[in-house]
Scaffold this motif. Sequence first.
Motif, PDB file in Angstrom:
ATOM      1  N   SER A  14      83.882  34.520  99.437  1.00 44.05           N
ATOM      2  CA  SER A  14      83.425  35.084 100.712  1.00 44.05           C
ATOM      3  C   SER A  14      83.236  33.986 101.760  1.00 44.05           C
ATOM      4  CB  SER A  14      82.106  35.836 100.519  1.00 44.05           C
ATOM      5  OG  SER A  14      81.048  34.923 100.311  1.00 44.05           O
ATOM      6  N   ASP A  15      83.210  34.409 103.014  1.00 48.41           N
ATOM      7  CA  ASP A  15      82.953  33.474 104.112  1.00 48.41           C
ATOM      8  C   ASP A  15      81.604  32.785 103.928  1.00 48.41           C
ATOM      9  OD1 ASP A  15      85.297  34.614 105.024  1.00 48.41           O
ATOM     10  OD2 ASP A  15      84.437  35.406 106.883  1.00 48.41           O
ATOM     11  N   ASP A  16      80.606  33.544 103.494  1.00 49.21           N
ATOM     12  CA  ASP A  16      79.271  32.972 103.287  1.00 49.21           C
ATOM     13  C   ASP A  16      79.275  31.921 102.185  1.00 49.21           C
ATOM     14  OD1 ASP A  16      78.076  34.467 105.310  1.00 49.21           O
ATOM     15  OD2 ASP A  16      77.472  36.080 103.941  1.00 49.21           O
ATOM     16  N   GLU A  17      80.014  32.160 101.098  1.00 52.14           N
ATOM     17  CA  GLU A  17      80.096  31.173 100.016  1.00 52.14           C
ATOM     18  C   GLU A  17      80.740  29.878 100.511  1.00 52.14           C
ATOM     19  OE1 GLU A  17      80.842  33.014  95.748  1.00 52.14           O
ATOM     20  OE2 GLU A  17      82.147  33.941  97.259  1.00 52.14           O
ATOM     21  N   ILE A  18      81.785  30.015 101.326  1.00 54.74           N
ATOM     22  CA  ILE A  18      82.459  28.833 101.867  1.00 54.74           C
ATOM     23  C   ILE A  18      81.504  28.068 102.779  1.00 54.74           C
ATOM     24  CG2 ILE A  18      84.348  28.066 103.365  1.00 54.74           C
ATOM     25  CD1 ILE A  18      85.875  30.612 102.272  1.00 54.74           C
ATOM     26  N   PRO A  28      78.754  21.016 109.342  1.00 47.66           N
ATOM     27  CA  PRO A  28      78.098  22.017 110.191  1.00 47.66           C
ATOM     28  C   PRO A  28      78.665  23.398 109.859  1.00 47.66           C
ATOM     29  CG  PRO A  28      79.800  20.878 111.434  1.00 47.66           C
ATOM     30  CD  PRO A  28      79.715  20.204 110.083  1.00 47.66           C
ATOM     31  N   PRO A  29      77.999  24.462 110.271  1.00 45.28           N
ATOM     32  CA  PRO A  29      78.554  25.804 110.061  1.00 45.28           C
ATOM     33  C   PRO A  29      79.869  25.963 110.847  1.00 45.28           C
ATOM     34  CG  PRO A  29      76.259  25.934 110.731  1.00 45.28           C
ATOM     35  CD  PRO A  29      76.688  24.508 110.901  1.00 45.28           C
ATOM     36  N   PHE A  30      80.834  26.656 110.273  1.00 49.73           N
ATOM     37  CA  PHE A  30      82.084  26.888 110.988  1.00 49.73           C
ATOM     38  C   PHE A  30      81.950  28.118 111.879  1.00 49.73           C
ATOM     39  CE2 PHE A  30      82.641  28.918 106.808  1.00 49.73           C
ATOM     40  CZ  PHE A  30      83.044  30.197 107.158  1.00 49.73           C
ATOM     41  N   ASP A  31      82.823  28.174 112.894  1.00 48.41           N
ATOM     42  CA  ASP A  31      82.791  29.274 113.858  1.00 48.41           C
ATOM     43  C   ASP A  31      83.821  30.357 113.561  1.00 48.41           C
ATOM     44  OD1 ASP A  31      80.822  28.089 115.694  1.00 48.41           O
ATOM     45  OD2 ASP A  31      82.377  26.567 115.931  1.00 48.41           O
ATOM     46  N   ARG A  32      84.953  29.942 113.019  1.00 47.14           N
ATOM     47  CA  ARG A  32      86.021  30.891 112.715  1.00 47.14           C
ATOM     48  C   ARG A  32      86.675  30.521 111.402  1.00 47.14           C
ATOM     49  NH1 ARG A  32      90.117  30.772 117.521  1.00 47.14           N
ATOM     50  NH2 ARG A  32      89.469  28.639 117.290  1.00 47.14           N
ATOM     51  N   ILE A  33      87.232  31.537 110.764  1.00 48.49           N
ATOM     52  CA  ILE A  33      87.987  31.321 109.532  1.00 48.49           C
ATOM     53  C   ILE A  33      89.282  32.114 109.617  1.00 48.49           C
ATOM     54  CG2 ILE A  33      86.781  33.183 108.338  1.00 48.49           C
ATOM     55  CD1 ILE A  33      87.057  31.503 105.739  1.00 48.49           C
ATOM     56  N   HIS A  34      90.354  31.488 109.175  1.00 48.50           N
ATOM     57  CA  HIS A  34      91.644  32.170 109.105  1.00 48.50           C
ATOM     58  C   HIS A  34      92.160  31.962 107.683  1.00 48.50           C
ATOM     59  CE1 HIS A  34      95.554  33.659 109.630  1.00 48.50           C
ATOM     60  NE2 HIS A  34      95.678  33.452 110.921  1.00 48.50           N
ATOM     61  N   PRO A  43      95.853  30.082  97.603  1.00 42.12           N
ATOM     62  CA  PRO A  43      95.462  30.515  98.941  1.00 42.12           C
ATOM     63  C   PRO A  43      94.755  29.402  99.704  1.00 42.12           C
ATOM     64  CG  PRO A  43      94.379  31.841  97.238  1.00 42.12           C
ATOM     65  CD  PRO A  43      95.193  30.818  96.548  1.00 42.12           C
ATOM     66  N   ALA A  44      94.897  29.451 101.022  1.00 51.09           N
ATOM     67  CA  ALA A  44      94.293  28.429 101.876  1.00 51.09           C
ATOM     68  C   ALA A  44      93.519  29.094 103.004  1.00 51.09           C
ATOM     69  CB  ALA A  44      95.372  27.515 102.438  1.00 51.09           C
ATOM     70  N   ILE A  45      92.655  28.299 103.601  1.00 53.65           N
ATOM     71  CA  ILE A  45      91.906  28.753 104.773  1.00 53.65           C
ATOM     72  C   ILE A  45      91.900  27.636 105.801  1.00 53.65           C
ATOM     73  CG2 ILE A  45      90.414  30.392 103.569  1.00 53.65           C
ATOM     74  CD1 ILE A  45      88.256  28.244 103.461  1.00 53.65           C
ATOM     75  N   VAL A  46      91.788  28.013 107.068  1.00 57.92           N
ATOM     76  CA  VAL A  46      91.567  27.052 108.140  1.00 57.92           C
ATOM     77  C   VAL A  46      90.265  27.446 108.813  1.00 57.92           C
ATOM     78  CG1 VAL A  46      92.389  26.129 110.333  1.00 57.92           C
ATOM     79  CG2 VAL A  46      94.010  26.549 108.478  1.00 57.92           C
ATOM     80  N   LEU A  47      89.361  26.492 108.878  1.00 55.21           N
ATOM     81  CA  LEU A  47      88.049  26.702 109.484  1.00 55.21           C
ATOM     82  C   LEU A  47      87.993  25.971 110.814  1.00 55.21           C
ATOM     83  CD1 LEU A  47      86.058  25.874 106.266  1.00 55.21           C
ATOM     84  CD2 LEU A  47      86.573  28.148 107.143  1.00 55.21           C
ATOM     85  N   SER A  48      87.458  26.614 111.832  1.00 59.49           N
ATOM     86  CA  SER A  48      87.293  25.996 113.147  1.00 59.49           C
ATOM     87  C   SER A  48      85.825  25.701 113.398  1.00 59.49           C
ATOM     88  CB  SER A  48      87.823  26.927 114.240  1.00 59.49           C
ATOM     89  OG  SER A  48      89.209  27.120 114.079  1.00 59.49           O
ATOM     90  N   PHE A  49      85.583  24.503 113.903  1.00 56.65           N
ATOM     91  CA  PHE A  49      84.232  24.038 114.206  1.00 56.65           C
ATOM     92  C   PHE A  49      84.173  23.676 115.688  1.00 56.65           C
ATOM     93  CE2 PHE A  49      85.072  23.136 109.796  1.00 56.65           C
ATOM     94  CZ  PHE A  49      83.875  23.346 109.133  1.00 56.65           C
TER      95      PHE A  49
END
Length: 86
Positions: A14-18, A28-34, A43-49
């Motif tokens: 989940s986003d919260d687990e990440i 820091p907390p991320f603002d967006r996840i793709h 699988p991969a994710i890109v996090l925006s800060f």
Amino acid sequence: MADLWMGNVEDNTSDDEINDFLIKYGFPPFDRIHRYHGTGARPAIVLSFSGTSPDALRNLQARVHNMFWKSRPIVVQVMPERADRS
């Protein structure tokens, strides 16, 4: 704004687990996840800060890169800055 790519993240994470995982290691907390599911094998994710520089993320990257998390070794890279951002 800086982006962080994380590869081989278990699909059902989940986003919260990440967010909790990264905060535990000083991010820091991320603002967006793709999410990028691909074939499903890695699988991969890109996090925006927002408000965070790529250099700040590079200083933290080594804390989690190649870490074994949720039964998988994760790969973490700071994405190059994009010129097309406004």
